[in-house]
Design a protein around this motif. Structure first.
Motif, PDB file in Angstrom:
ATOM      1  N   GLN A   1      11.933  -2.888   6.633  1.00 51.60           N
ATOM      2  CA  GLN A   1      10.742  -3.503   7.045  1.00 51.60           C
ATOM      3  C   GLN A   1       9.551  -2.673   6.211  1.00 51.60           C
ATOM      4  O   GLN A   1       9.901  -1.980   5.603  1.00 51.60           O
ATOM      5  CB  GLN A   1      10.736  -3.165   8.564  1.00 51.60           C
ATOM      6  CG  GLN A   1      11.837  -3.478   9.659  1.00 51.60           C
ATOM      7  CD  GLN A   1      11.502  -4.922   9.958  1.00 51.60           C
ATOM      8  OE1 GLN A   1      10.328  -5.765   9.954  1.00 51.60           O
ATOM      9  NE2 GLN A   1      12.605  -5.777   9.667  1.00 51.60           N
ATOM     10  N   ALA A   2       8.460  -3.351   6.428  1.00 50.51           N
ATOM     11  CA  ALA A   2       7.179  -2.944   5.706  1.00 50.51           C
ATOM     12  C   ALA A   2       6.922  -1.392   6.033  1.00 50.51           C
ATOM     13  O   ALA A   2       7.414  -0.998   7.427  1.00 50.51           O
ATOM     14  CB  ALA A   2       5.931  -3.635   5.970  1.00 50.51           C
ATOM     15  N   LYS A   3       6.697  -0.492   5.143  1.00 50.29           N
ATOM     16  CA  LYS A   3       6.549   0.947   5.514  1.00 50.29           C
ATOM     17  C   LYS A   3       4.913   1.410   5.132  1.00 50.29           C
ATOM     18  O   LYS A   3       4.399   0.421   4.258  1.00 50.29           O
ATOM     19  CB  LYS A   3       7.564   1.688   4.649  1.00 50.29           C
ATOM     20  CG  LYS A   3       8.769   1.480   4.781  1.00 50.29           C
ATOM     21  CD  LYS A   3       9.972   2.225   3.875  1.00 50.29           C
ATOM     22  CE  LYS A   3      11.314   1.808   4.046  1.00 50.29           C
ATOM     23  NZ  LYS A   3      12.206   2.571   2.956  1.00 50.29           N
ATOM     24  N   ASP A   4       4.676   2.497   5.607  1.00 48.02           N
ATOM     25  CA  ASP A   4       3.373   3.106   5.253  1.00 48.02           C
ATOM     26  C   ASP A   4       3.360   3.687   3.751  1.00 48.02           C
ATOM     27  O   ASP A   4       4.324   4.181   3.371  1.00 48.02           O
ATOM     28  CB  ASP A   4       2.927   4.128   6.164  1.00 48.02           C
ATOM     29  CG  ASP A   4       2.639   3.842   7.596  1.00 48.02           C
ATOM     30  OD1 ASP A   4       2.205   2.564   7.471  1.00 48.02           O
ATOM     31  OD2 ASP A   4       2.962   4.529   8.473  1.00 48.02           O
ATOM     32  N   VAL A   5       2.472   3.491   3.180  1.00 48.64           N
ATOM     33  CA  VAL A   5       2.120   3.749   1.606  1.00 48.64           C
ATOM     34  C   VAL A   5       1.991   5.218   1.659  1.00 48.64           C
ATOM     35  O   VAL A   5       0.867   5.793   2.343  1.00 48.64           O
ATOM     36  CB  VAL A   5       1.043   2.871   0.947  1.00 48.64           C
ATOM     37  CG1 VAL A   5       0.895   3.560  -0.393  1.00 48.64           C
ATOM     38  CG2 VAL A   5       1.545   1.542   1.060  1.00 48.64           C
ATOM     39  N   THR A   6       2.682   6.152   0.848  1.00 48.79           N
ATOM     40  CA  THR A   6       2.484   7.486   0.927  1.00 48.79           C
ATOM     41  C   THR A   6       1.996   7.824  -0.834  1.00 48.79           C
ATOM     42  O   THR A   6       1.832   6.763  -1.551  1.00 48.79           O
ATOM     43  CB  THR A   6       3.618   8.207   0.806  1.00 48.79           C
ATOM     44  OG1 THR A   6       4.684   7.902  -0.065  1.00 48.79           O
ATOM     45  CG2 THR A   6       4.245   7.971   2.177  1.00 48.79           C
TER      46      THR A   6
ATOM     47  N   GLN B   1       2.489   5.113  -4.191  1.00 48.34           N
ATOM     48  CA  GLN B   1       1.474   4.861  -5.073  1.00 48.34           C
ATOM     49  C   GLN B   1       1.670   5.419  -6.592  1.00 48.34           C
ATOM     50  O   GLN B   1       1.581   4.550  -7.590  1.00 48.34           O
ATOM     51  CB  GLN B   1       0.219   5.422  -4.835  1.00 48.34           C
ATOM     52  CG  GLN B   1      -1.016   4.944  -5.740  1.00 48.34           C
ATOM     53  CD  GLN B   1      -1.284   3.358  -5.718  1.00 48.34           C
ATOM     54  OE1 GLN B   1      -1.324   2.923  -4.599  1.00 48.34           O
ATOM     55  NE2 GLN B   1      -1.473   2.774  -6.775  1.00 48.34           N
TER      56      GLN B   1
ATOM     57  N   LYS C   1      -0.755  -1.569  -0.768  1.00 45.44           N
ATOM     58  CA  LYS C   1      -1.184  -1.861   0.590  1.00 45.44           C
ATOM     59  C   LYS C   1       0.211  -1.736   1.559  1.00 45.44           C
ATOM     60  O   LYS C   1       0.020  -1.377   2.541  1.00 45.44           O
ATOM     61  CB  LYS C   1      -1.691  -3.107   0.610  1.00 45.44           C
ATOM     62  CG  LYS C   1      -3.053  -3.091   0.104  1.00 45.44           C
ATOM     63  CD  LYS C   1      -4.157  -2.416   0.635  1.00 45.44           C
ATOM     64  CE  LYS C   1      -5.763  -2.340   0.050  1.00 45.44           C
ATOM     65  NZ  LYS C   1      -6.430  -1.154   0.777  1.00 45.44           N
ATOM     66  N   VAL C   2       1.428  -2.348   0.912  1.00 45.71           N
ATOM     67  CA  VAL C   2       2.425  -2.352   1.685  1.00 45.71           C
ATOM     68  C   VAL C   2       3.757  -2.288   0.726  1.00 45.71           C
ATOM     69  O   VAL C   2       3.564  -2.696  -0.291  1.00 45.71           O
ATOM     70  CB  VAL C   2       2.613  -3.604   2.446  1.00 45.71           C
ATOM     71  CG1 VAL C   2       4.091  -4.026   3.244  1.00 45.71           C
ATOM     72  CG2 VAL C   2       1.601  -3.954   3.312  1.00 45.71           C
ATOM     73  N   TYR C   3       4.706  -1.703   1.345  1.00 45.87           N
ATOM     74  CA  TYR C   3       6.038  -1.693   0.251  1.00 45.87           C
ATOM     75  C   TYR C   3       7.135  -1.788   1.415  1.00 45.87           C
ATOM     76  O   TYR C   3       7.126  -1.385   2.470  1.00 45.87           O
ATOM     77  CB  TYR C   3       6.020  -0.453  -0.407  1.00 45.87           C
ATOM     78  CG  TYR C   3       6.747   1.076  -0.008  1.00 45.87           C
ATOM     79  CD1 TYR C   3       7.886   1.468  -0.310  1.00 45.87           C
ATOM     80  CD2 TYR C   3       6.023   1.446   0.984  1.00 45.87           C
ATOM     81  CE1 TYR C   3       8.569   2.226   0.360  1.00 45.87           C
ATOM     82  CE2 TYR C   3       6.644   2.707   1.550  1.00 45.87           C
ATOM     83  CZ  TYR C   3       7.968   3.276   1.125  1.00 45.87           C
ATOM     84  OH  TYR C   3       8.473   4.279   1.774  1.00 45.87           O
ATOM     85  N   LYS C   4       8.268  -2.313   0.697  1.00 50.98           N
ATOM     86  CA  LYS C   4       9.587  -2.332   1.411  1.00 50.98           C
ATOM     87  C   LYS C   4      10.566  -1.967   0.531  1.00 50.98           C
ATOM     88  O   LYS C   4      10.239  -1.759  -0.990  1.00 50.98           O
ATOM     89  CB  LYS C   4      10.011  -3.860   1.737  1.00 50.98           C
ATOM     90  CG  LYS C   4       9.085  -4.267   2.829  1.00 50.98           C
ATOM     91  CD  LYS C   4       9.455  -5.901   2.894  1.00 50.98           C
ATOM     92  CE  LYS C   4       8.426  -6.222   4.237  1.00 50.98           C
ATOM     93  NZ  LYS C   4       9.000  -7.967   4.608  1.00 50.98           N
TER      94      LYS C   4
END
Length: 103
Positions: A13-18, A22, A46-49
């Motif tokens: 699922q989409a995860k928060d960016v840390t 980046q 903005k989003v990562y999986k």
């Protein structure tokens, strides 16, 4: 399914960016710019999986200025194989609302 909600081989699922996320994208920015045939003043994930394979495929939605986004896929080797990060592909002309999916 693992405790983190990822099947081996399945995309998360989409995860928060840390900051670490980046940093992965920043490490391949020049390769992304080369494939896109342009340079980016704005370059913010903005989003990562992720997808666990024999290493990890990371999928990123990157804001590159204005209403422009691109999706990038980066393969990260297992640490025992060097942990190198390699750009696998990009998809240009994406929108903020477009879902980040396997490619």
């Amino acid at each position: 399914m693992s405790a983190k909600g990822i099947c081996c081989g399945g995309i998360s699922q989409a995860k928060d960016v840390t900051p670490e996320v980046q940093q992965i994208v920043d490490s391949v920015k020049s390769e992304i710019e080369e494939k896109a045939e342009k340079t980016f003043d704005v370059f913010v994930v903005k989003v990562y999986k992720s997808q666990v394979v024999a290493g990890t495929n990371h999928y990123f939605k990157i804001h590159v200025g204005g209403n422009d986004y691109l999706h990038a896929k980066v393969f990260e080797q297992l640490p025992c194989h060097g942990g190198k990060k390699m750009l696998s592909g990009i998809q240009s002309n994406k929108s903020e609302d477009e879902e980040l999916i396997y490619f």
